[in-house]
Design a protein around this motif. Structure first.
Motif, short mmCIF file in Angstrom:
data_model
loop_
_atom_site.label_atom_id
_atom_site.label_comp_id
_atom_site.label_asym_id
_atom_site.label_seq_id
_atom_site.Cartn_x
_atom_site.Cartn_y
_atom_site.Cartn_z
N PRO A 52 0.80 -1.23 0.00
CA PRO A 52 0.00 0.00 0.00
C PRO A 52 0.83 1.28 0.00
CG PRO A 52 0.02 -1.00 2.18
CD PRO A 52 0.68 -1.98 1.26
N ILE A 53 0.34 2.24 -0.74
CA ILE A 53 0.91 3.59 -0.78
C ILE A 53 0.58 4.33 0.51
CG2 ILE A 53 0.61 5.86 -1.88
CD1 ILE A 53 2.38 4.00 -3.47
N ILE A 54 1.51 5.16 0.96
CA ILE A 54 1.25 6.10 2.06
C ILE A 54 1.23 7.50 1.46
CG2 ILE A 54 2.03 7.01 4.28
CD1 ILE A 54 3.70 4.44 4.62
N PRO A 55 0.08 8.15 1.36
CA PRO A 55 0.04 9.51 0.82
C PRO A 55 0.97 10.44 1.60
CG PRO A 55 -2.17 8.60 0.98
CD PRO A 55 -1.27 7.64 1.69
N VAL A 56 1.64 11.34 0.90
CA VAL A 56 2.63 12.20 1.55
C VAL A 56 2.24 13.66 1.45
CG1 VAL A 56 4.46 10.55 0.97
CG2 VAL A 56 4.10 12.54 -0.49
N GLU A 57 2.85 14.44 2.33
CA GLU A 57 2.77 15.89 2.25
C GLU A 57 4.10 16.46 2.71
OE1 GLU A 57 -0.55 16.94 4.63
OE2 GLU A 57 0.30 16.16 6.50
N ILE A 58 4.46 17.62 2.18
CA ILE A 58 5.74 18.26 2.48
C ILE A 58 5.47 19.65 3.01
CG2 ILE A 58 7.98 18.94 1.55
CD1 ILE A 58 7.57 16.85 -0.66
N GLN A 203 3.96 14.48 -3.94
CA GLN A 203 4.31 15.90 -4.07
C GLN A 203 5.72 16.01 -4.61
OE1 GLN A 203 3.36 18.29 -0.63
NE2 GLN A 203 4.57 20.03 -1.34
N ASP A 204 5.88 16.74 -5.67
CA ASP A 204 7.21 16.96 -6.27
C ASP A 204 7.93 15.65 -6.56
OD1 ASP A 204 6.86 19.75 -6.12
OD2 ASP A 204 7.58 19.77 -4.05
N GLY A 205 7.17 14.63 -6.96
CA GLY A 205 7.77 13.35 -7.26
C GLY A 205 8.04 12.47 -6.06
N VAL A 206 7.70 12.93 -4.86
CA VAL A 206 7.92 12.17 -3.64
C VAL A 206 6.71 11.29 -3.35
CG1 VAL A 206 8.34 12.28 -1.16
CG2 VAL A 206 9.45 13.92 -2.69
N PHE A 207 6.94 10.01 -3.12
CA PHE A 207 5.88 9.10 -2.73
C PHE A 207 6.44 8.11 -1.72
CE2 PHE A 207 8.14 6.80 -5.92
CZ PHE A 207 7.85 5.45 -5.80
N ALA A 208 5.56 7.32 -1.09
CA ALA A 208 6.00 6.38 -0.06
C ALA A 208 5.08 5.17 -0.06
CB ALA A 208 5.98 7.06 1.32
N TYR A 209 5.59 4.06 0.45
CA TYR A 209 4.79 2.87 0.59
C TYR A 209 5.22 2.09 1.83
CZ TYR A 209 8.84 0.69 -1.74
OH TYR A 209 10.11 0.28 -2.07
N LEU A 210 4.29 1.32 2.39
CA LEU A 210 4.60 0.46 3.54
C LEU A 210 5.44 -0.70 3.02
CD1 LEU A 210 3.91 0.17 6.60
CD2 LEU A 210 2.20 -1.51 5.91
N ASN A 211 6.65 -0.84 3.56
CA ASN A 211 7.60 -1.81 3.01
C ASN A 211 7.50 -3.16 3.72
OD1 ASN A 211 9.68 -2.44 1.16
ND2 ASN A 211 11.24 -2.13 2.73
N VAL A 212 6.36 -3.82 3.52
CA VAL A 212 6.10 -5.14 4.10
C VAL A 212 5.55 -6.03 2.99
CG1 VAL A 212 4.87 -6.46 5.85
CG2 VAL A 212 5.62 -4.14 6.36
#
Length: 287
Positions: A52-58, A203-212
């Motif tokens: 799953p993706i983790i939505p990000v904010e900066i 945002q600005d090409g930054v994204f994240a995901y739960l690494n499991v």
């Protein structure tokens, strides 16, 4: 270059391994059940679905945080329950996205847990560049300034610059910790211009995901194993335990049977894990 797909057709529910479920008998309890989510694509190996993706904010100082869904209160059969859920880019984002592989028992996922949403640099990183950061240092977009050129001789340079991080895990240990990968990528930056969800969740090409890994709950890696070069162009996430492979640049809507949160999971103690509104469970751990 493989494209990024947002909000596509619901993918099938998985089959084998620890993530396997019987869809005819969904679990009972607080939360859990058939859960649509946005995640990176699983492209090979035994894993039943993507992560799953983790939505990000900066923020204005460049600090990168994972967004936590809005907490809502519901009364079900006279009992108060709490929901962490909101709409992001036309998609319903909920804390249930992360309720698998035992993470459903982590206090970090309780809807009202007042945890630190910043991504903190992990001391267990496999990326040499992160050695310049202090453990638990908040990740900043400045750390990714060279994202268009960065490489480590695995896959192609400039695909994306990753960092290992923890999220919402202050005061927690072991399996309660939420491990994540934060990455800045030109591919995501470009795709977000044409995709409603990615525009809102990155945002600005930054994204994240739960690494499991969704197979047997191992910790896979992006650009940490030469073996990954056997797949596609090497710019994939590869789990060395059982050879599951994911494409971090294809993000699509999928579904799985998330596990309920046990009713005895307690909010982290104030001062130890960021604090909560009150200690202890209230019978409704939330969704």
């Amino acid at each position: 270059m493989k494209g990024v797909v947002g909000a596509s057709a619901i993918a099938g529910i998985g089959s084998t391994g620890a993530a396997a479920v019987n869809t005819a008998t969904p679990p009972t309890g607080s939360g859990g059940g058939i859960t649509p989510f946005m995640g990176i694509e699983r492209i090979d190996g035994p894993a039943p679905r993507g992560m799953p993706i983790i939505p990000v904010e900066i923020d204005d100082e460049g600090v990168i945080s994972g967004r936590w869904p809005e907490v809502k209160e519901e009364t079900v059969q006279g009992q108060t329950e709490y929901l962490a859920e909101e709409e992001i880019g036309g998609i319903t984002y909920t804390s249930q996205w992360f309720q698998y592989c035992g993470k459903q028992t982590s206090p970090a996922l309780l809807p009202r847990a007042d945890q630190d949403n910043r991504f903190l640099s992990s001391e267990e990183t496999q990326y040499e560049w992160q050695s310049e950061l202090e453990a638990d240092e908040p990740l900043n977009i400045e750390h990714f300034d060279d994202y268009e050129d960065w490489g480590n001789e695995i896959g192609e340079d400039g695909a994306g610059k990753p960092a290992a991080a923890t999220w919402r895990s202050d005061g927690l240990e072991g399996g309660d910790v939420l491990n994540a990968i934060v990455m800045r990528s030109p591919r995501i930056e470009e795709a977000a211009q044409e995709d409603e969800f990615l525009e809102a969740a990155t945002q600005d090409g930054v994204f994240a995901y739960l690494n499991v890994c969704t197979h047997f709950c191992c910790v896979p890696g992006f650009k940490v194993s030469d073996t990954a070069e056997r797949f596609e162009d090497g710019n994939v996430i590869y789990c060395q335990c059982h050879a599951s492979v994911y494409d971090p640049f294809t993000i699509l809507e999928q579904s799985f049977l998330s596990f309920p949160q046990p009713d005895d999971v307690q909010l982290p103690e104030e001062g130890g894990g960021g604090g909560g509104e009150e200690e202890g469970g209230d019978g409704g751990g939330g969704h």
